[in-house]
Design an enzyme around this catalytic site. Sequence first.
Site, PDB file in Angstrom:
ATOM      1  N   SER B 123       0.760  -1.236  -0.042  1.00 51.77           N
ATOM      2  CA  SER B 123       0.089   0.278   0.136  1.00 51.77           C
ATOM      3  C   SER B 123       0.790   1.178   0.029  1.00 51.77           C
ATOM      4  O   SER B 123       1.713   1.405  -1.017  1.00 51.77           O
ATOM      5  CB  SER B 123      -0.928   0.153   1.058  1.00 51.77           C
ATOM      6  N   HIS B 146      -2.961  -1.593  -4.286  1.00 56.29           N
ATOM      7  CA  HIS B 146      -4.733  -1.574  -4.415  1.00 56.29           C
ATOM      8  C   HIS B 146      -5.092  -0.066  -4.087  1.00 56.29           C
ATOM      9  O   HIS B 146      -4.458   0.718  -3.628  1.00 56.29           O
ATOM     10  CB  HIS B 146      -4.989  -2.610  -3.253  1.00 56.29           C
TER      11      HIS B 146
END
Lengths: 68, 244
Positions: B123, B146
């Site tokens: 992330s 993501h």
Amino acid sequence: MILYTPLSETDIFPTDEQTLVKRQCMTHQGKMCFVEQKGDGSYEMLQLLSTDPNDFLNGDFQPGTIIK
Amino acid sequence: MTNDTPNKNDDKQDTQQGGSSLVQKIQQLGQANVAQAPDSNIHVLSIIGQVEGHVQLPPQNKTTKYEHLLPQLIAIEQNPKIEGLIILLNTVGGDVEAGLALSEMIASISKPTVSIVLGGGHSIGVPIAVASDYSYIAPTATMTIHPIRLTGLVIGVPQTFEYLDKMQDRVIDFVVSHSHIKEDKFKELMFAKGNLTRDIGTNVVGKDAVEYGLIDGIGGVKEAMQKVNELISQTGGQGEGVIQ
């Protein structure tokens, strides 16, 4: 116990405020340390906050060391 | 006899105290002494656990607090003895703005910086990894790309989505401008379906991260040290210049 919820575990079981209050940042021998206060007023080293790799070789700053 | 007794007790206490600190060291580290090394001109910044933002996380979480790291980065920039910086990453991600703050700080340091993604750089760990001058990833390490998420109270209005969308663009822009990955490719990985269970995104393993141009090379400590020393020699070692 099995929980079926989109909430995080800590939203359902909030952590004890006291544990957070006991933890603090302090300077020890000129280095920034993250410590936890013990019952007898001494501090236990949790983490040394330094970028100098040699500080991590100093025995006085090993995690678990008790600072009076 | 009576005089001897207190002295004996003192001796006993001394040995007990010496013994207890040794026992303490063995308990914490499994060894009595740690090796000593000469002064280093390369400093190490480790980003571990969750990147903690404005909300303090519960104590069982291992966190990296940005308010601790930002002054350290300033100190590294200011100290003439420090010539290079290695960033160790093993993070699950965390607060977007704290992560972006760290990334911008690392990107704007004038000294050579090299990052190593070890177990995972997920992330918000992605922008932090690419912020350095040169980035390495361990062959077994992974990076999950993501879309960003929001926890806590969310007001259900279209503006909330717009705000999230803008925040998403800030992350994408940073990664694209600091690595060799194309924007389309990064977005494709970010919004891919079927790679993550019940989720959108892609888990990129070491070699793939290099192929996509996200990370510069595969390597570990040896490669990173060689690279940072190479970059220091290219810039001419600022530390020596100041001393002269």
